[in-house]
Design an enzyme around this catalytic site. Sequence first.
Site, PDB file in Angstrom:
ATOM      1  N   TYR A 143       0.866  -1.184   0.000  1.00  0.00           N
ATOM      2  CA  TYR A 143       0.000   0.000   0.000  1.00  0.00           C
ATOM      3  C   TYR A 143       0.904   1.235   0.000  1.00  0.00           C
ATOM      4  CZ  TYR A 143      -3.187   3.694   1.255  1.00  0.00           C
ATOM      5  OH  TYR A 143      -3.884   4.879   1.239  1.00  0.00           O
ATOM      6  N   ASP A 242       9.474   3.008   0.681  1.00  0.00           N
ATOM      7  CA  ASP A 242       8.387   3.774   1.278  1.00  0.00           C
ATOM      8  C   ASP A 242       8.392   3.468   2.780  1.00  0.00           C
ATOM      9  OD1 ASP A 242       6.021   4.664   2.312  1.00  0.00           O
ATOM     10  OD2 ASP A 242       4.754   3.941   0.674  1.00  0.00           O
ATOM     11  N   LYS A 272       3.782  10.718   7.889  1.00  0.00           N
ATOM     12  CA  LYS A 272       3.128  10.297   9.134  1.00  0.00           C
ATOM     13  C   LYS A 272       3.838  10.821  10.382  1.00  0.00           C
ATOM     14  CE  LYS A 272       0.614   6.285   7.380  1.00  0.00           C
ATOM     15  NZ  LYS A 272      -0.760   6.625   7.685  1.00  0.00           N
TER      16      LYS A 272
HETATM   17  N1  PLP Z   1       2.681   4.767   2.095  1.00  0.00           N
HETATM   18  C1  PLP Z   1       2.454   4.008   3.170  1.00  0.00           C
HETATM   19  C2  PLP Z   1       3.387   2.870   3.481  1.00  0.00           C
HETATM   20  C3  PLP Z   1       1.376   4.260   4.014  1.00  0.00           C
HETATM   21  O1  PLP Z   1       1.152   3.484   5.072  1.00  0.00           O
HETATM   22  C4  PLP Z   1       0.526   5.355   3.699  1.00  0.00           C
HETATM   23  C5  PLP Z   1      -0.655   5.639   4.529  1.00  0.00           C
HETATM   24  O2  PLP Z   1      -1.144   4.811   5.274  1.00  0.00           O
HETATM   25  C6  PLP Z   1       0.799   6.128   2.577  1.00  0.00           C
HETATM   26  C7  PLP Z   1       1.885   5.807   1.784  1.00  0.00           C
HETATM   27  C8  PLP Z   1      -0.075   7.291   2.203  1.00  0.00           C
HETATM   28  O3  PLP Z   1       0.141   8.325   3.107  1.00  0.00           O
HETATM   29  P1  PLP Z   1      -0.948   9.501   3.259  1.00  0.00           P
HETATM   30  O4  PLP Z   1      -2.159   8.874   3.849  1.00  0.00           O
HETATM   31  O5  PLP Z   1      -0.292  10.499   4.145  1.00  0.00           O
HETATM   32  O6  PLP Z   1      -1.201  10.034   1.890  1.00  0.00           O
END
Ligand code: PLP
Length: 424
Positions: A143, A242, A272
């Site tokens: 994700y 990521d 985050k």
């Molecule tokens: N990448 C990862 C691994 C995530 O867990 C999340 C959100 O849960 C995102 C990207 C997307 O981040 P945002 O919700 O700040 O757009």
Amino acid sequence: MRAEDVLAADAAHVWHPYASVGATPFGVVTGAEGVRLEFADGQTPIDAMSSWWAAIHGYRHPQLDTAATDQIGRMAHVMFGGLTHEPATTLASRLAALTGLERVFFSDSGSVSVEVALKMALQFQRGTGHPERTRFVTLEGGYHGDTFGAMSVCDPVGGMHVMFTDVLWRQTFLPRPPAGLDGDISAWVAQCKPVLDGLDDVAGVILEPVLQGAGGMHIYPPEAVRWLADQAHARGWLLILDEIATGFFRLGETAFAFERVGVEPDILCVGKALSGGYLGLAATLCTRNVSDGIDASESGVLMHGPTYMANPLACSVASASLDLVAEHDLPDRIRALETGLTSGLAPARGLAGVADVRTIGAVGVIQLDRPVDVAAATRAALDHGVWIRPFRDLIYAMPPFVTAPADVEQITTAMLAATKASLS
Ligand code: PLP
């Protein structure tokens, strides 16, 4: 405003994440302090979600509050095009020192930081003579966010964006690596290798190292990350990690999972917990080699620029959050959280309907053999004074790092109650 009026306006006008307008929220939050939320009806549940994994130091932390109020006395925001400011340069320097990646592009959400990472990789490949490299390799079960580039690298079958498959950029998905930190990856490698050998248009590999979060809370071997990193580097593909969920000690041991794994990403996404959960802030970092390649692309510049880029309030709070990260012995603290989550969740293993129980760092997961009854599970946890947000077949906690042992016990008790309520 009275809570009933908030709820009425909410039901009339407001969309919540992955919900339809009119869905009833579980609480009207009027405040938050430490690890607890304050609901209008007087409940003060422990936030076992850290506001979607971000509020690592808890709410209303005096140092973070001071950073925000000091900064707002100077300026809340200013455009970043053609201008700069100390909160951004300080934070960028600190992130560069922490990660070893010299270049920092700020944005306002994790999803956008992923878009920027994908764009960086495309521009790098164009700038270094490979305009044909326009696709990405990733893992099933991942994700990376809700915007379109990010959606294209989310799990194509079980993910939240399946209905968009036909309109998304087509990427290559490798099977999900085996479960567990020590899982044997040989069969997985044998499956992946021929897929990679057949590709000639890859710009980069993107993955969440060690823990796939919103795609299923899947813990997998660091060795799989190392193998993919080697494959990417040997083929001239960029390694994009990521760490929006895993960064800043969420998995314990090291600040970033890539350090634990022992690989060097070309591009890294963080978000985050970067701002301690105070404000929307994310960053895409890259090596000098990548930024040189981007400079050599036909535009000569990185083609991105959000309005609220490097918001000074967010950057100031993020620097204060990094101070707290440095001041506290987080590996020790997170080891204690992991121990508490592991022992507290152990009784779930024996329950009929529980498929797996697992923990890593400040993450504790109960996986059912069926979808969670979210309403029943959430209510049961609230009855035990804990806020959780289950999804799919998962009841999990990612509490603030300042959660005391007694509160961890309360969280695991509530998760067990939520599991039983969901299964009954
Ligand atoms: N990448 C990862 C691994 C995530 O867990 C999340 C959100 O849960 C995102 C990207 C997307 O981040 P945002 O919700 O700040 O757009």
